[in-house]
Scaffold this motif. Structure first.
Motif, PDB file in Angstrom:
ATOM      1  N   PHE A  42       0.691  -1.344   0.261  1.00 60.30           N
ATOM      2  CA  PHE A  42      -0.238  -0.255   0.072  1.00 60.30           C
ATOM      3  C   PHE A  42       0.763   0.903  -0.197  1.00 60.30           C
ATOM      4  CE2 PHE A  42      -4.006  -2.997   1.726  1.00 60.30           C
ATOM      5  CZ  PHE A  42      -4.457  -2.334   0.731  1.00 60.30           C
ATOM      6  N   TYR A  43       1.702   0.837   0.405  1.00 59.57           N
ATOM      7  CA  TYR A  43       2.630   2.229   0.857  1.00 59.57           C
ATOM      8  C   TYR A  43       3.563   2.228  -0.599  1.00 59.57           C
ATOM      9  CZ  TYR A  43       7.033   5.391   1.771  1.00 59.57           C
ATOM     10  OH  TYR A  43       7.341   6.326   1.817  1.00 59.57           O
ATOM     11  N   ALA A  44       3.840   1.391  -1.327  1.00 57.33           N
ATOM     12  CA  ALA A  44       4.790   1.531  -2.772  1.00 57.33           C
ATOM     13  C   ALA A  44       3.682   2.388  -4.083  1.00 57.33           C
ATOM     14  CB  ALA A  44       5.008  -0.400  -3.258  1.00 57.33           C
ATOM     15  N   ILE A  47       0.941   6.970  -0.868  1.00 60.61           N
ATOM     16  CA  ILE A  47       2.556   8.439  -0.349  1.00 60.61           C
ATOM     17  C   ILE A  47       3.940   7.994  -1.230  1.00 60.61           C
ATOM     18  CG2 ILE A  47       2.961   7.705   1.301  1.00 60.61           C
ATOM     19  CD1 ILE A  47       2.136  10.992   0.160  1.00 60.61           C
ATOM     20  N   GLY A  48       4.270   6.711  -1.221  1.00 59.44           N
ATOM     21  CA  GLY A  48       6.241   6.607  -1.973  1.00 59.44           C
ATOM     22  C   GLY A  48       6.263   7.001  -2.520  1.00 59.44           C
ATOM     23  N   PRO A  49       6.122   6.913  -3.569  1.00 63.07           N
ATOM     24  CA  PRO A  49       6.065   7.202  -5.365  1.00 63.07           C
ATOM     25  C   PRO A  49       5.527   8.824  -5.278  1.00 63.07           C
ATOM     26  CG  PRO A  49       4.588   5.439  -5.610  1.00 63.07           C
ATOM     27  CD  PRO A  49       4.777   5.423  -3.638  1.00 63.07           C
ATOM     28  N   VAL A  50       4.433   8.963  -5.069  1.00 58.52           N
ATOM     29  CA  VAL A  50       3.324   9.890  -5.297  1.00 58.52           C
ATOM     30  C   VAL A  50       4.229  10.978  -5.335  1.00 58.52           C
ATOM     31  CG1 VAL A  50       1.549  11.297  -4.888  1.00 58.52           C
ATOM     32  CG2 VAL A  50       0.965   8.695  -6.020  1.00 58.52           C
ATOM     33  N   MET A  51       4.885  10.947  -3.385  1.00 57.92           N
ATOM     34  CA  MET A  51       5.836  12.363  -3.766  1.00 57.92           C
ATOM     35  C   MET A  51       6.607  12.726  -4.188  1.00 57.92           C
ATOM     36  SD  MET A  51       8.147  12.756   0.053  1.00 57.92           S
ATOM     37  CE  MET A  51       9.339  11.828  -0.282  1.00 57.92           C
ATOM     38  N   LEU A  54       5.144  14.232  -7.553  1.00 55.82           N
ATOM     39  CA  LEU A  54       4.698  14.961  -6.989  1.00 55.82           C
ATOM     40  C   LEU A  54       5.484  16.374  -7.033  1.00 55.82           C
ATOM     41  CD1 LEU A  54       2.248  16.859  -6.265  1.00 55.82           C
ATOM     42  CD2 LEU A  54       1.854  16.599  -3.724  1.00 55.82           C
ATOM     43  N   PHE A  55       6.625  16.566  -5.993  1.00 59.06           N
ATOM     44  CA  PHE A  55       7.630  17.219  -6.618  1.00 59.06           C
ATOM     45  C   PHE A  55       8.282  17.912  -7.403  1.00 59.06           C
ATOM     46  CE2 PHE A  55       8.598  15.842  -1.684  1.00 59.06           C
ATOM     47  CZ  PHE A  55       7.516  16.474  -1.123  1.00 59.06           C
ATOM     48  N   SER A  56       8.423  16.317  -8.427  1.00 61.29           N
ATOM     49  CA  SER A  56       8.968  16.789  -9.801  1.00 61.29           C
ATOM     50  C   SER A  56       8.136  17.789 -10.604  1.00 61.29           C
ATOM     51  CB  SER A  56       8.948  15.609 -11.077  1.00 61.29           C
ATOM     52  OG  SER A  56       7.615  15.130 -11.089  1.00 61.29           O
ATOM     53  N   GLU A  57       6.882  17.759 -10.256  1.00 58.83           N
ATOM     54  CA  GLU A  57       5.543  19.153 -10.784  1.00 58.83           C
ATOM     55  C   GLU A  57       5.326  19.932  -9.930  1.00 58.83           C
ATOM     56  OE1 GLU A  57       2.019  16.417 -10.591  1.00 58.83           O
ATOM     57  OE2 GLU A  57       2.320  15.695 -12.610  1.00 58.83           O
ATOM     58  N   GLU A 119      -3.926  20.737  -6.941  1.00 58.02           N
ATOM     59  CA  GLU A 119      -4.270  19.847  -8.167  1.00 58.02           C
ATOM     60  C   GLU A 119      -3.484  19.870  -9.299  1.00 58.02           C
ATOM     61  OE1 GLU A 119      -4.713  16.422  -9.227  1.00 58.02           O
ATOM     62  OE2 GLU A 119      -5.830  16.859  -7.808  1.00 58.02           O
ATOM     63  N   THR A 120      -2.387  18.553  -9.964  1.00 62.62           N
ATOM     64  CA  THR A 120      -1.606  19.431 -10.722  1.00 62.62           C
ATOM     65  C   THR A 120      -2.604  18.265 -11.911  1.00 62.62           C
ATOM     66  OG1 THR A 120      -0.655  17.438  -9.867  1.00 62.62           O
ATOM     67  CG2 THR A 120       0.302  19.473  -9.303  1.00 62.62           C
ATOM     68  N   LYS A 121      -3.218  17.828 -11.840  1.00 62.28           N
ATOM     69  CA  LYS A 121      -3.799  17.094 -12.958  1.00 62.28           C
ATOM     70  C   LYS A 121      -4.553  18.073 -14.121  1.00 62.28           C
ATOM     71  CE  LYS A 121      -8.013  13.408 -13.908  1.00 62.28           C
ATOM     72  NZ  LYS A 121      -8.653  12.474 -13.336  1.00 62.28           N
ATOM     73  N   GLY A 122      -3.962  17.266 -15.178  1.00 56.58           N
ATOM     74  CA  GLY A 122      -4.124  17.845 -16.557  1.00 56.58           C
ATOM     75  C   GLY A 122      -3.261  19.075 -16.921  1.00 56.58           C
ATOM     76  N   LYS A 123      -2.047  19.438 -15.359  1.00 55.15           N
ATOM     77  CA  LYS A 123      -2.385  20.829 -16.475  1.00 55.15           C
ATOM     78  C   LYS A 123      -0.220  20.744 -16.501  1.00 55.15           C
ATOM     79  CE  LYS A 123      -4.713  23.596 -12.885  1.00 55.15           C
ATOM     80  NZ  LYS A 123      -5.061  23.972 -11.244  1.00 55.15           N
ATOM     81  N   SER A 124       0.071  21.420 -17.553  1.00 53.46           N
ATOM     82  CA  SER A 124       1.201  21.358 -17.439  1.00 53.46           C
ATOM     83  C   SER A 124       2.695  21.883 -16.711  1.00 53.46           C
ATOM     84  CB  SER A 124       1.750  21.781 -18.862  1.00 53.46           C
ATOM     85  OG  SER A 124       1.427  23.432 -19.017  1.00 53.46           O
TER      86      SER A 124
END
Length: 136
Positions: A42-44, A47-51, A54-57, A119-124
């Motif tokens: 569940f961590y994998a 929040i594990g990879p999502v973090m 998210l930071f790269s965006e 929210e970063t969905k759908g944004k460049s």
């Protein structure tokens, strides 16, 4: 241990401590393994990879590499500190208070994410940079 000492007395508690610890260690090992594997899986996928994505965006292109490195350092530092302090917390604060403390931090973190992370969905990346630079 304190409850055991209160119930049996100090002498009896010390006498039977090894037997009780051995009995506690004979818990269902398959259940423990399944619990650990479920936590890791569940961590994998949460929040594990999502973090890292998210930071790269969120960080602007000009500082992205440095910022992500710094955030990684902070993340690993706090993970180290938790591992260092956790056994002390269990022995001095007890299970309930230790996990309550971590639950409170998790709730505070969730509230901060909901309140501050856009929210970063759908944004460049360029749209996100304009949004974030404008909002600071």
């Amino acid at each position: 241990k304190e409850a055991l000492s209160n119930a049996l007395g100090d002498d009896k508690a010390k006498q039977y401590e090894a037997i009780l610890v051995t009995a506690a260690a004979k818990m269902n090992s398959v259940l423990i393994l399944c619990g650990i594997l479920l936590f890791v899986s569940f961590y994998a996928v949460s929040i594990g990879p999502v973090m890292w994505v998210l930071f790269s965006e969120l960080f602007p292109n000009r500082i992205r590499g440095l910022a992500i490195s710094f955030v990684g350092l902070v993340n690993l530092t706090f993970a180290f500190l938790v591992q260092l302090v956790f056994p002390w917390q269990l022995s001095n604060l007890g299970n309930s208070l230790t996990f309550l403390l971590y639950a409170i931090f998790a709730i505070i973190g969730l509230l901060c994410i909901v309140a501050k992370v856009p929210e970063t969905k759908g944004k460049s990346l360029e749209e996100l940079e304009k949004l974030l630079v404008k909002s600071t």
